[in-house]
Write an enzyme that holds these catalytic residues in place. Structure first.
Site: not given
Lengths: 669, 669
Positions: A76, A80, A172, A224, A479, A499
Site C-alpha cells: 500500500e 505524493p 475520516d 463491528d 542483451e 537502441n
C-alpha cells in the site's frame, strides 16, 4: 485504510540494492510460471498472447493462491505531495514491481484533489501504477466529502483508466473537522459498496476494511463484526484488516469472522515499524494502542533510527511468520508508508520477494496490467527503451496491434507535449545529471564520450558512472552486453546509439539473455541499430549501403526534410519474433517507417528537453547540444540476414573507411 | 470473337507432355520476377502479401509489357457442351496456366444459356478460370439477343465473381437466323462499350474486336476502321483482331489504325490450323478467304491429320515470328479451339511458354487471380491438397485472413454439398479409377497398398500407376519426395496419409523444393502428418503421445463423437512461415482445430463419394470402403520442435511397438 497522509519523505535510492542479496527462500521459476498460467493475465502471462486472455479478477487470483496454498503479498502506498515526489514514487513502484506483488493499492487523499488530473492525485497515481508500471492496482475510495454524482464520476474515471479494484472505506474527516453530513451522500463503507454494485455491477472487485480490534468509532467489537458481515453480504469481495501488532489479534478476528459466516478472503494488514515518529503518528490516526511489550522495547531506543528500524523489521518478521504458520494466512498486505527498505527486507527474509524473474512474456521490459491492453503483442522497436512514453502516446487507442503491426495504428499517436508534462521527469536531480553528462561541454566529442561511457559502464572524466540517459526509461537491456564492445567502439567515433539488438537465430526461448515467451519455443531477432550521427557521415553511409541489399535503412534529420528509406510505407519489418508450441508466430517488435517519423520527433526533442536544458541558454554546452539536435541525423538499420549475424558493424567500418579516403582525396586535390 | 462453337472435341491428355521438352528460349527466372513485380498482382506476386496489392488492370499490364519490350500471349477458349467436357476443360486450364498466359478468355455462347449457373455456361467457366484455376480472365459478351436489363444482370454477375475484363462484341445471330432487332437492345459492339462504361465506369477493362480484313458486314475497310476508332474513343482499352493468315495483313491494319489516331494496344489474333474441317468451319463463320498459298499446301494433305497439324504449326510459327519481328507486336492472342497441343508447341518454339516456373508466392500450389482475394495469405493446411475446394468453400467470404488466421473465419465455411455438385469431378473415368484403385477389394490391406503405391509412384497389382487420389485436386507436392520413404513405409502398415510436410529449419526461400516468396528470405516448416488409421491404433497413439509434449495432435472419428486434441481452440498453429527482407513474418499455413472439424467432414465423405461409389452397393469392395469411413480415425500431428526435424516417425514406430507388445500380452494371458 485509515492511515493518513502522515509521511511523505523519500528514501535513499535503493535501485540496485536487492540485486546483490541472496535469498534462500526464492521460489523456483516453474512454480512462478505455473502460477502465472492459473491466473491467466498475471506475471509471465501478463497482457500476452501466450495465454488465453480471459479477464481474471483479483478475487479469483487470491482464491487461486489460497487453493494452491501459495503465498503472496501486496503493497500500500499513499499519493505524493509534489510532482517530484510523484516521480520518485513511480521509481519506487518500478523497483517494487520487480518483487512481484500480487497488487498494490493507493490511498484516497480527499484533501489532495484525489480524482483530478494532477500528477499527485490518487487517481493519477493509480493510473500510473496500473498502466505505466504494469502493476495490478487497487484504488481506495472514501465516503467523506463525496456526493453521489461526484462519486459516479470518480468511479467512471477509474474505469476509463482500466482500474478494476477498489478499496471502499468510510474515511475520516480531515484532522480537526467533525463529520459533516451535508458534505457526503455516503456515511459508511457499506453505502459505497452498495453504490458501486448498483452502478457497476461486477465490473469492480471491491475490497473492504476489517478491524481486528474493532473500529474505534464502533460501540463494540461484535457490532463491528456484524457490520463487516453486512459489507460482504452486500458485495464486497475480500477484506484487508487494519494494522495490528500481534498475530493472535488477527487469528481471533479471523475465527470470529468465520463464526458469523464471513467466508471471503481476509488479508492481514502489516505495518513494519520504521521510525518512532511515524509509529506514534499512525497509532494516533488509527486510534490503536501499541502493546506494552513493543513500547517497552522502543522507548529506550527512540532516538536511534537505525536501532528502531532493525527492531521494526525483526518484530514484523516474527508477526508475519506467526501469521503464515497459523495456516489462516496466504497473503500479507504491507503498509509501506512509501518506503522500500524495510518492506523489501522483510519480504526477502520471508521468501515472498520473487528474486527470480519469470520469463518475459514478450521482449518488452514491461507490459501494462490494464486488461484493455492484454491482447497487445506488437510494438515498434523505437519505444522499447521508453515503454512509459509508448503507453502514454497510445493510451487513447481502442484496439492494440495483435499478431501483426498492420498499417492502421500509426497515425493516432498521442501528442509528444502531453507526455513531456510529466512522465519525462526522472528521479535524478539536475545536479546528478550534470555530474554524469558533463558540467561543461567543449566539443561534440565530449558528447560522444558520454554515450560510450554510458554503454561501457565506465566512469566519466570526473569519475562518475553514468546511470541516466536521455532516451531511456529503463536500464540497458541485458542483451546489450552481447554487442557492448562494438557499441562502445562506434559511439567513440560519433555513431551515437540509442537502441540496438543483436541478431539471434533460433535460440531457445528459455535463453536467459534473449529469451522470452513460454519455455517451449525458439526466438529470433534481426540485428538492429539506431543512432544519431553527424550529417557528414550520411553520404558515405548512403554509398556503403548500396552494397548491402539485405539491410533496411531509414535516415532522417530533425526537420524531416531529408528523409530516405528503402522500407516500404506499407510493410513493417518484424525484428523480433518467436515460434512456440501450438501457436501462430508471435512478432512483438517491428520497425515501421511511419511510426519512425513519429518517434523521430520525440528522439530529437530529448536532446533539448533532457540535456540541453541543463545548461544556461547562452552557454557553449547548450549550443553544442542544440547544434547536434539541429544538424545530426537519426538513422535506423535492420540487417535482414539474421542467420549470418550482423553486417551492421561492417557497414559502419566501411563508412568510416570511405569517409577517410574521401577526405584524403580532398586533401590531395 | 466471331468464332462459333464449332469444335468441342477433347484432345488426348497431354498432362505431362511439356515437362520433357527442352526449350532453348526459356526466359530467366529473374526476368519473370521483375515482370511480376512491375505488374503487382500477376505471376509470382499473385494474390500475395509479398507485393503491394494495388489493383493492376490488364490494360496496365499490357502497356507495361510494351514499355519493357517484353513478350506475352493469351489464350481463347469456348464453353464446353457437357459437364464432363467442363471438367476436361478445367483440367486443360490448369495445364495451360503452367505456361503463364497473361490472360485467358472465354467466348459468350448465347445458345448455351451463357449467364446461367450451369457448369457449362460462359459465366461459370469464366468464374472457374478466374477463381479456381488462378488465371486472369476475360469474358466475352455479345449484343445479340440481349435486353438492357438482362445485360446489366450479366455484368453484375460477372462483377460479383471478380471478373474485371470483358470483350465486347456484336456477335452473330445463331446460324440460319437473321438479326432480329426486337430481341436485342444493342446493335453494335460500340453500344455495349458505351453501356458498360455508363453503368460500371472504369470497373471493367473493355477489349473490342478489330478486323484486319474489314468486318464482313461493313461496306468498306475504311468504314470499319472508323468504327473501331469510335469504339476506342468511347472507352475500349485495347483491341484484339480477328484471325488472319499473313503478317502483312496485320501490319497494314496496325498502321492504318495508328494513322487514324487509334493509340491503344492492338493484339493480333492467331489461329493455328489444327485440322482441315475446323479450318473450313472457321473461315466460313468468319467469312474470311484462306490465302491461295495455304490452300495449295493444304488441299493435297487434307486427309492426313498429322500432316495438317504439322503444317499448321509451321505456318503459324512463321506468322508469329514475322509479327514479333515487325516490332509492332508484343503479345499474341491464340484461338485455341480448346486444344492444347498445337498452341503449346508453338508457344514453346517461340519461347513464350514460361517453362521455368516463378517462385511460388506462397506455399499453396495455386492462388486465385481474383483481386478480392489478393490480400489473402493464410489458409489451413488441410485444404492445401484441395485448393479448388477451399476456394469454393470460402467464396462467400468478404475478407480473407491476412497475416494471421485469427479466430473469426472458421465458422462460415460453405457447405460441402455445393462443392460436390461439380468441382469434385475429376478428368478421369470410373474405369480408369477402378484400374488404379482396384476393381475388387478383398481387405483393408488392399486399400493400404493403394495409398503406398500412390505415394511411391510404383505400379499397383495390375500394373497401373496410380495418378489419381480421392483427397487431392493436385499432383503430389515436390516436398513429399523428401519424406517419401517414410510415408510409403507407414502407409503399408495402415497409416493412410493424406497430407504431410517435412520439417524445414530456415532454408533459403529460393530452395527449389520447399522455397516460396521472394528470393531474399528464409522459410520454415513444422513437420506435419495427417492420416486415417484404424480405431485400434488410437489407444496406442494416445499412450505414446504422452511422451512428446512438443507434438500437437488431433484425432476425430467420422461422427465427431470421439474428438481429442491438445490444440487450443483459440490458437491456430503456424506450420509454414517465412522471414523476408523488409517485411513482417508471413505464416501462410496453419493447423487450426476449429477448421479441422470442418475439413473432417469433407475428408471422411471422400471415402464414400470418390471411392466407395465406384463399386456396387452390395459388393464387398463397397463394404470395405464404407467400413473404413465409418470406423477409422482422422488424425493430425504437428511436431513443434522443427529445429530437431521430425519426431513423427518415431512416434508412429513407438505406436506400432506398443501395439505389438499389448497384443503379445493379450495373447499370453
Amino acid at each position: 485504510m485509515t492511515l493518513g497522509n502522515s509521511e511523505n519523505q523519500t528514501v535513499p535510492n535503493s535501485h540496485n540494492m536487492h540485486h546483490h542479496e541472496t535469498n534462500h527462500e526464492t521460489r523456483h521459476l516453474t512454480q512462478v510460471l505455473k502460477r502465472a498460467e492459473s491466473e491467466g493475465t498475471n506475471v509471465a502471462a501478463k497482457g500476452c498472447c501466450l495465454q488465453s486472455t480471459r479477464y481474471v479478477s483479483l478475487t479469483e487470483k487470491i482464491e487461486k493462491r489460497i487453493e494452491n496454498n501459495d503465498r503472496w503479498y501486496s503493497l500500500e502506498f499513499f499519493p505524493p505531495r509534489t510532482p517530484s515526489g510523484a516521480a520518485n514514487l513511480i521509481g519506487c513502484f518500478d523497483r517494487m514491481a520487480v518483487g512481484q506483488p500480487l497488487f498494490c493499492d493507493i490511498t484516497w487523499h480527499p484533501a489532495g484533489d484525489p480524482a483530478s488530473d494532477k500528477e499527485t492525485s490518487s487517481m493519477m497515481i493509480a493510473n500510473t501504477m496500473l498502466n505505466y508500471c504494469g502493476i495490478d492496482t487497487m484504488l481506495h475510495i472514501t465516503c467523506y466529502g463525496a456526493k453521489k454524482e461526484a462519486m459516479l464520476s470518480y468511479l467512471n474515471k477509474a474505469k476509463d483508466f482500466g482500474i478494476r479494484n477498489l478499496l471502499a472505506l468510510r474515511g475520516d474527516p480531515p484532522v480537526g473537522e467533525e463529520w459533516d453530513p451535508n458534505k457526503s451522500d455516503f456515511r459508511y463503507g457499506l453505502d459505497l459498496v452498495k453504490f458501486i454494485r448498483q452502478h457497476f455491477e461486477d465490473y469492480f472487485v471491491i475490497c473492504v476494511a476489517g478491524y481486528p480490534q474493532g473500529h474505534p468509532d464502533s460501540t463494540s467489537y461484535e457490532e463491528d463484526l456484524g457490520y463487516l458481515k453486512e459489507k460482504v453480504d452486500c458485495g464486497a469481495d475480500f477484506v484487508i484488516t487494519q494494522l495490528f501488532f500481534q498475530a493472535e489479534t488477527f487469528i481471533k478476528f479471523e475465527s470470529d469472522c468465520r463464526a458469523i459466516g464471513i467466508t471471503c478472503p481476509i488479508i492481514p494488514g502489516i505495518f513494519p515499524i520504521q521510525g518512532y515518529a511515524s509509529l506514534r503518528n499512525i497509532v494516533r490516526l488509527a486510534k490503536l494502542d501499541v502493546p506494552k511489550e513493543i513500547l517497552a522495547c522502543i522507548e529506550p531506543i527512540k532516538d536511534n533510527d537505525e536501532a528502531i528500524r532493525h527492531f521494526g523489521v525483526q518484530t514484523c518478521l516474527d508477526l508475519c511468520r506467526d501469521l503464515l504458520e497459523s495456516g489462516k494466512v496466504h497473503g500479507l498486505h504491507f503498509y509501506t508508508l512509501n518506503r522500500e527498505f524495510a518492506t523489501i527486507e522483510i519480504l526477502k527474509k520471508l521468501g515472498l520477494w520473487l528474486e527470480e524473474q519469470p520469463m518475459r512474456a514478450l521482449p518488452w521490459k514491461k507490459t501494462s496490467s490494464n486488461f484493455s491492453r492484454s491482447k497487445e503483442n506488437v510494438r515498434p522497436i523505437f519505444w522499447s527503451i521508453r515503454p512509459k512514453s509508448y503507453v502514454h502516446r497510445t493510451s487513447n487507442w481502442n484496439e492494440f496491434p495483435n499478431g501483426r503491426w498492420g498499417l492502421s495504428s500509426a497515425p493516432s499517436f498521442g501528442m509528444l507535449t502531453d507526455y513531456h508534462l510529466f512522465y519525462m521527469k526522472l528521479d535524478a536531480s539536475r545536479d546528478e545529471l550534470l555530474d554524469e553528462w558533463g558540467r561543461e561541454l567543449t566539443s561534440e566529442e565530449d558528447v560522444w564520450r558520454m554515450f560510450a561511457c554510458y554503454i561501457s559502464g565506465e566512469k566519466n572524466q570526473i569519475g562518475k558512472v553514468i546511470r541516466h540517459f536521455p532516451w531511456t526509461d529503463e536500464e540497458l537491456s541485458s542483451e546489450t552486453s552481447l554487442i557492448q564492445t562494438n557499441l562502445v567502439e562506434i559511439n567513440r567515433r560519433g555513431i551515437l546509439t540509442i537502441n540496438s539488438q543483436p541478431a539471434v537465430n533460433g535460440k531457445p526461448s528459455s535463453d536467459p539473455i534473449v529469451g522470452w515467451g513460454t519455455l517451449d519455443g525458439y526466438v529470433y531477432q534481426k540485428a538492429y541499430l539506431e543512432f544519431f550521427t553527424s550529417a557528414d557521415n550520411i553520404p558515405a553511409l548512403r554509398h556503403v549501403l548500396k552494397s548491402f541489399p539485405n539491410v533496411n535503412y531509414h535516415f532522417v534529420n530533425k526537420s524531416g526534410k531529408v528523409n530516405e528509406t528503402n522500407i516500404d510505407d506499407e510493410q513493417p519489418i518484424a525484428v523480433t519474433w518467436g515460434v512456440f508450441t501450438g501457436r501462430e508466430i508471435i512478432q512483438p517488435t517491428v520497425v515501421d517507417s511511419v511510426s519512425f517519423m513519429i518517434w523521430k520527433d520525440e528522439a530529437f526533442s530529448l536532446w533539448t528537453e533532457r540535456w540541453g536544458k541543463l545548461y544556461e541558454p547562452e552557454s557553449r554546452s547548450h549550443a553544442i547540444i542544440e547544434n547536434i539536435a539541429d544538424t545530426y541525423f537519426l538513422v535506423n538499420l535492420v540487417d535482414n540476414a539474421y542467420p549470418e549475424g550482423s553486417s551492421l558493424w561492417t557497414i559502419l567500418e566501411a563508412m568510416f573507411e570511405y569517409q577517410k579516403s574521401a577526405k584524403n582525396t580532398n586533401n590531395a586535390s
